[in-house]
Design a protein around this motif. Structure first.
Motif, PDB file in Angstrom:
ATOM      1  N   ALA A  77     -21.925 -13.358 -26.629  1.00 38.89           N
ATOM      2  CA  ALA A  77     -21.664 -12.416 -25.541  1.00 38.89           C
ATOM      3  C   ALA A  77     -20.857 -13.084 -24.434  1.00 38.89           C
ATOM      4  O   ALA A  77     -19.901 -12.495 -23.902  1.00 38.89           O
ATOM      5  CB  ALA A  77     -22.981 -11.883 -24.986  1.00 38.89           C
ATOM      6  N   VAL A  78     -21.213 -14.323 -24.112  1.00 39.96           N
ATOM      7  CA  VAL A  78     -20.478 -15.076 -23.093  1.00 39.96           C
ATOM      8  C   VAL A  78     -19.031 -15.282 -23.533  1.00 39.96           C
ATOM      9  O   VAL A  78     -18.095 -15.154 -22.740  1.00 39.96           O
ATOM     10  CB  VAL A  78     -21.182 -16.429 -22.812  1.00 39.96           C
ATOM     11  N   ARG A  79     -18.841 -15.565 -24.822  1.00 36.73           N
ATOM     12  CA  ARG A  79     -17.481 -15.753 -25.344  1.00 36.73           C
ATOM     13  C   ARG A  79     -16.684 -14.463 -25.237  1.00 36.73           C
ATOM     14  O   ARG A  79     -15.516 -14.466 -24.824  1.00 36.73           O
ATOM     15  CB  ARG A  79     -17.540 -16.230 -26.795  1.00 36.73           C
ATOM     16  N   TYR A  80     -17.300 -13.339 -25.610  1.00 42.08           N
ATOM     17  CA  TYR A  80     -16.601 -12.052 -25.523  1.00 42.08           C
ATOM     18  C   TYR A  80     -16.244 -11.697 -24.077  1.00 42.08           C
ATOM     19  O   TYR A  80     -15.285 -10.964 -23.833  1.00 42.08           O
ATOM     20  CB  TYR A  80     -17.455 -10.934 -26.129  1.00 42.08           C
ATOM     21  N   CYS A  87     -21.961  -7.510 -25.187  1.00 40.04           N
ATOM     22  CA  CYS A  87     -23.224  -7.687 -25.902  1.00 40.04           C
ATOM     23  C   CYS A  87     -23.274  -6.840 -27.166  1.00 40.04           C
ATOM     24  O   CYS A  87     -23.817  -7.267 -28.194  1.00 40.04           O
ATOM     25  CB  CYS A  87     -24.393  -7.341 -24.986  1.00 40.04           C
ATOM     26  N   ALA A  88     -22.699  -5.634 -27.109  1.00 40.81           N
ATOM     27  CA  ALA A  88     -22.670  -4.777 -28.295  1.00 40.81           C
ATOM     28  C   ALA A  88     -21.828  -5.406 -29.398  1.00 40.81           C
ATOM     29  O   ALA A  88     -22.188  -5.355 -30.586  1.00 40.81           O
ATOM     30  CB  ALA A  88     -22.130  -3.397 -27.935  1.00 40.81           C
ATOM     31  N   ALA A  89     -20.704  -6.017 -29.029  1.00 38.75           N
ATOM     32  CA  ALA A  89     -19.867  -6.703 -30.020  1.00 38.75           C
ATOM     33  C   ALA A  89     -20.630  -7.856 -30.653  1.00 38.75           C
ATOM     34  O   ALA A  89     -20.580  -8.064 -31.881  1.00 38.75           O
ATOM     35  CB  ALA A  89     -18.591  -7.212 -29.356  1.00 38.75           C
ATOM     36  N   ALA A  90     -21.371  -8.612 -29.827  1.00 36.95           N
ATOM     37  CA  ALA A  90     -22.165  -9.733 -30.347  1.00 36.95           C
ATOM     38  C   ALA A  90     -23.290  -9.233 -31.246  1.00 36.95           C
ATOM     39  O   ALA A  90     -23.597  -9.837 -32.287  1.00 36.95           O
ATOM     40  CB  ALA A  90     -22.725 -10.552 -29.190  1.00 36.95           C
ATOM     41  N   LEU A  91     -23.924  -8.126 -30.853  1.00 39.35           N
ATOM     42  CA  LEU A  91     -25.012  -7.560 -31.649  1.00 39.35           C
ATOM     43  C   LEU A  91     -24.511  -7.067 -33.002  1.00 39.35           C
ATOM     44  O   LEU A  91     -25.182  -7.239 -34.030  1.00 39.35           O
ATOM     45  CB  LEU A  91     -25.656  -6.404 -30.871  1.00 39.35           C
ATOM     46  N   LEU A  92     -23.329  -6.453 -33.013  1.00 35.97           N
ATOM     47  CA  LEU A  92     -22.744  -5.988 -34.270  1.00 35.97           C
ATOM     48  C   LEU A  92     -22.445  -7.158 -35.196  1.00 35.97           C
ATOM     49  O   LEU A  92     -22.724  -7.095 -36.402  1.00 35.97           O
ATOM     50  CB  LEU A  92     -21.472  -5.193 -33.990  1.00 35.97           C
TER      51      LEU A  92
END
Length: 213
Positions: A8-11, A111-116
């Motif tokens: 998430a931090v990276r995104y 966070c949604a991108a990381a969760l996916l």
């Protein structure tokens, strides 16, 4: 910091820098909200595949032409077609929050991108474990839009998987997926084990690898 936090931090664009504690707390709260809103679903099918001398890949009545995909799938004998989504509830949450708090909405997006990614990784592990019983080993996921693998291939992949009926995933005329926090991908399976990280080529330092996407 666990992997989903790091992603998430990276995104969010921090790169190798550490996010401040307030941002980290917002990220943790965002993951909690997303988990309540998400309805993750997935579909996959496995097909035999062949690869011509010019790199053209044939599987599931599709002919796939892409130099970068051909490199990734070199030596593979099976092709996994894969689709996954976090569900429309995540879209509704992000849209609702964006009306009143755009900075929080940006964090929810990351966070949604990381969760996916986390969800797809877990599914890929399951598929990989089953295929290893047959002596086959997975390559990293490869999605339409990577390298020269045309985004137009999104349509036949989704049609073959029947994504709309199976997991409620559809596509606009502009090849955008609905729900937006969704992905389709191809995963090659080869009888030769390659030590490819599940996180994909971006996390691997071997930049001269012939299978790199």
């Amino acid at each position: 910091m666990n992997r989903r936090m790091k992603e998430a931090v990276r995104y969010l664009g921090y790169g190798n820098n550490t996010a401040d504690e307030r941002t980290c707390e917002m990220i943790r709260e965002s993951f909690k909200e997303l988990e309540r809103a998400a309805d993750p679903r997935s579909i996959c099918r496995i097909f035999d595949m062949t690869q011509d001398e010019d790199g053209t890949i044939t599987a599931a009545n599709m002919k796939l032409e892409s130099k970068s995909l051909a490199r990734n799938l070199k030596g593979c004998v099976k092709l996994v077609l894969f689709g996954a989504t976090l569900g429309i509830g995540v879209d509704h949450l992000i849209r609702r929050v964006s009306i009143t708090d755009m900075s929080r909405a940006v964090i929810l997006q990351a966070c949604a991108a990381a969760l996916l990614e986390e969800y797809c990784d877990s599914l890929q592990k399951e598929v990989g474990a089953e295929l290893e019983k047959e002596g086959l080993y997975l390559r990293p996921r490869f999605s339409p839009g990577y390298g020269d693998f045309d985004i137009h291939y999104q349509e036949p992949i989704m049609r073959i998987l029947d994504c709309a009926k199976a997991i409620g995933l559809s596509m606009t005329d502009g090849y955008m997926m609905t729900p937006t926090k969704s992905v389709t991908a191809l995963i090659g399976a080869s009888p030769v084990r390659r030590e490819c990280p599940l996180e994909g080529c971006e996390s691997c330092g071997k930049t001269d690898c012939q299978y790199r996407r």
